[in-house]
Design a protein around this motif. Structure first.
Motif, short mmCIF file in Angstrom:
data_model
loop_
_atom_site.label_atom_id
_atom_site.label_comp_id
_atom_site.label_asym_id
_atom_site.label_seq_id
_atom_site.Cartn_x
_atom_site.Cartn_y
_atom_site.Cartn_z
N GLU A 55 0.81 -1.21 0.00
CA GLU A 55 0.00 0.00 0.00
C GLU A 55 0.85 1.26 0.00
O GLU A 55 0.33 2.37 0.03
CB GLU A 55 -0.92 -0.01 1.24
N GLN A 56 2.16 1.09 -0.03
CA GLN A 56 3.07 2.23 0.05
C GLN A 56 3.16 2.99 -1.27
O GLN A 56 3.21 2.38 -2.34
CB GLN A 56 4.46 1.75 0.45
N LEU A 57 3.21 4.32 -1.18
CA LEU A 57 3.57 5.12 -2.34
C LEU A 57 5.08 5.01 -2.54
O LEU A 57 5.85 4.92 -1.58
CB LEU A 57 3.19 6.59 -2.12
N LEU A 58 5.51 4.99 -3.78
CA LEU A 58 6.92 4.75 -4.09
C LEU A 58 7.75 6.02 -3.89
O LEU A 58 7.49 7.05 -4.52
CB LEU A 58 7.06 4.26 -5.53
N THR A 59 8.75 5.94 -3.03
CA THR A 59 9.69 7.03 -2.87
C THR A 59 10.87 6.81 -3.82
O THR A 59 11.00 5.75 -4.44
CB THR A 59 10.23 7.12 -1.43
N GLU A 60 11.75 7.82 -3.90
CA GLU A 60 12.91 7.72 -4.78
C GLU A 60 13.88 6.62 -4.35
O GLU A 60 14.76 6.23 -5.13
CB GLU A 60 13.62 9.07 -4.84
N VAL A 63 2.25 4.08 -7.78
CA VAL A 63 1.86 5.46 -7.50
C VAL A 63 3.01 6.13 -6.75
O VAL A 63 3.52 5.57 -5.78
CB VAL A 63 0.57 5.53 -6.67
N PRO A 64 3.45 7.31 -7.18
CA PRO A 64 4.62 7.92 -6.56
C PRO A 64 4.33 8.71 -5.30
O PRO A 64 3.27 9.33 -5.15
CB PRO A 64 5.12 8.87 -7.66
N ASN A 65 5.30 8.70 -4.40
CA ASN A 65 5.36 9.70 -3.34
C ASN A 65 6.05 10.92 -3.96
O ASN A 65 7.19 10.82 -4.42
CB ASN A 65 6.16 9.15 -2.16
N THR A 66 5.37 12.05 -4.00
CA THR A 66 5.89 13.23 -4.69
C THR A 66 6.31 14.33 -3.71
O THR A 66 6.45 15.50 -4.11
CB THR A 66 4.86 13.77 -5.69
#
Length: 351
Positions: free
Chosen positions: A162-167, A316-319
């Motif tokens: 469920e995590q948004l993707l970080t860099e 889905v990205p973490n922005t």
């Protein structure tokens, strides 16, 4: 191109370009865009055109692409702009860049999975050899200020959490799967960027794009949102293939173009930034949103098998990083993005 379609794009640029005054530092500068005749290149051209016109600036563009004739046919209003210079060139065989280039946006290469599977060696060569050729050429430019390399969210591999993707996120890759050639070649291209930055001191930043939506995106491309919009324009039904619980997010094209140009100013050398929307939506919900934006009553059909999926793909990205450092905020909601994309494509179809 019809004036109605031009007005949609112009108004989109106006709405997304919330800090137009910041681009004054680009006045009199030259930007080279590889893949300049594609979706991203067209939108960068539209945004620069809006900035030049509105702020009375002189930002010069070089658009490097393999099919200049097609570009002139599709967007004659851009091709005739005095600040746009077209260069027909395969990036894999690039040797020299114009001597007055100050910024480079490296966006060459197709994300179309059909092309990757049909010719994986060409895919690898485009991103490995093409990136190396470009960076070699850029290393000889005297007044180079910054290179923006567009990588891909595919470098993160699978994400079933469920995590948004970080860099810093990295998931698994399936070994010996030729369809991974795109992601793997994007990874090696990032490694090349690291080498040229560290060893030759090239001023490189990396953007990792996620999914986009908007005018100029070919709705025949094999992505769910394109297929749904195409189905809706044709009168339905909208067909959901695969797991309808799959989650993606979609950044509108003018927001994307504005953010890429902001990266020329605000991007920190050696840093990596996610580029996309941080608002997830399932394919099921996306299909019904597009249905609701269709003027006619159409069905939504699920064509997936009835098996229970053990996992759900979520890309889905973490922005947070790009939002903070670029002072960037999504302007267009997913509903606005869908509505304007459908309208533009209907005008295109009517021609």
């Amino acid at each position: 191109m019809s004036s109605a379609k031009n007005k949609i794009v112009f108004d989109d640029c106006k709405k997304s370009c919330v800090e137009i005054e910041c681009f004054s530092v680009l006045n009199g500068k030259s930007i080279l865009v590889t893949g300049g005749t594609g979706f991203i290149g067209k939108w960068i051209s539209e945004m620069v055109s809006y900035i030049n016109y509105t702020s009375n600036l002189n930002i010069k563009l070089y658009l490097l692409g393999r099919n200049i004739v097609k570009f002139k046919e599709e967007v004659p209003h851009l091709a005739e702009k005095s600040f746009i210079n077209l260069i027909e060139q395969d990036v894999r065989y690039l040797h020299d860049l114009p001597s007055d280039v100050n910024y480079v946006i490296h966006a060459a290469g197709s994300p179309d999975s059909r092309e990757h599977v049909s010719d994986p060696l060409k895919t690898i060569e485009t991103f490995y050899k093409g990136t190396q050729s470009l960076l070699d050429s850029a290393s000889r430019i005297q007044d180079l200020i910054k290179i923006v390399h567009l990588s891909s969210h595919q470098v993160y591999g699978k994400n079933e959490t469920e995590q948004l993707l970080t860099e810093n996120s990295f998931g698994s890759f399936e070994a010996l799967n030729v369809s991974n050639c795109y992601a793997e070649s994007k990874r090696i291209a990032e490694t090349l960027c690291s080498y040229f930055k560290n060893n030759l001191r090239l001023p490189i930043i990396i953007l990792r794009p996620f999914a986009f939506i908007g005018p100029y995106q070919d709705i025949e491309k094999p992505w769910a949102i394109n297929s749904f919009i195409r189905d809706a324009i044709l009168g339905g039904p909208i067909r959901i293939l695969g797991n309808g619980m799959t989650e993606r997010s979609y950044l509108y094209a003018s927001d994307m173009a504005y953010c890429i140009l902001k990266s020329l100013i605000d991007g920190k050398i050696g840093e990596i930034y996610n580029l996309g929307s941080n608002t997830p939506i399932s394919l099921n919900d996306l299909a019904f949103k597009i249905k609701n934006h269709s003027p006619s009553e159409i069905e939504v059909l699920s064509k997936s098998s009835k098996e229970n999926y053990l996992s759900v793909s979520k890309l889905v990205p973490n922005t947070d990083k790009i939002n903070k450092e670029f002072n960037f905020k999504e302007i267009f909601t997913i509903d606005e993005a869908i509505s304007r994309t459908i309208l533009w494509n209907k005008l295109l179809k009517s021609e």
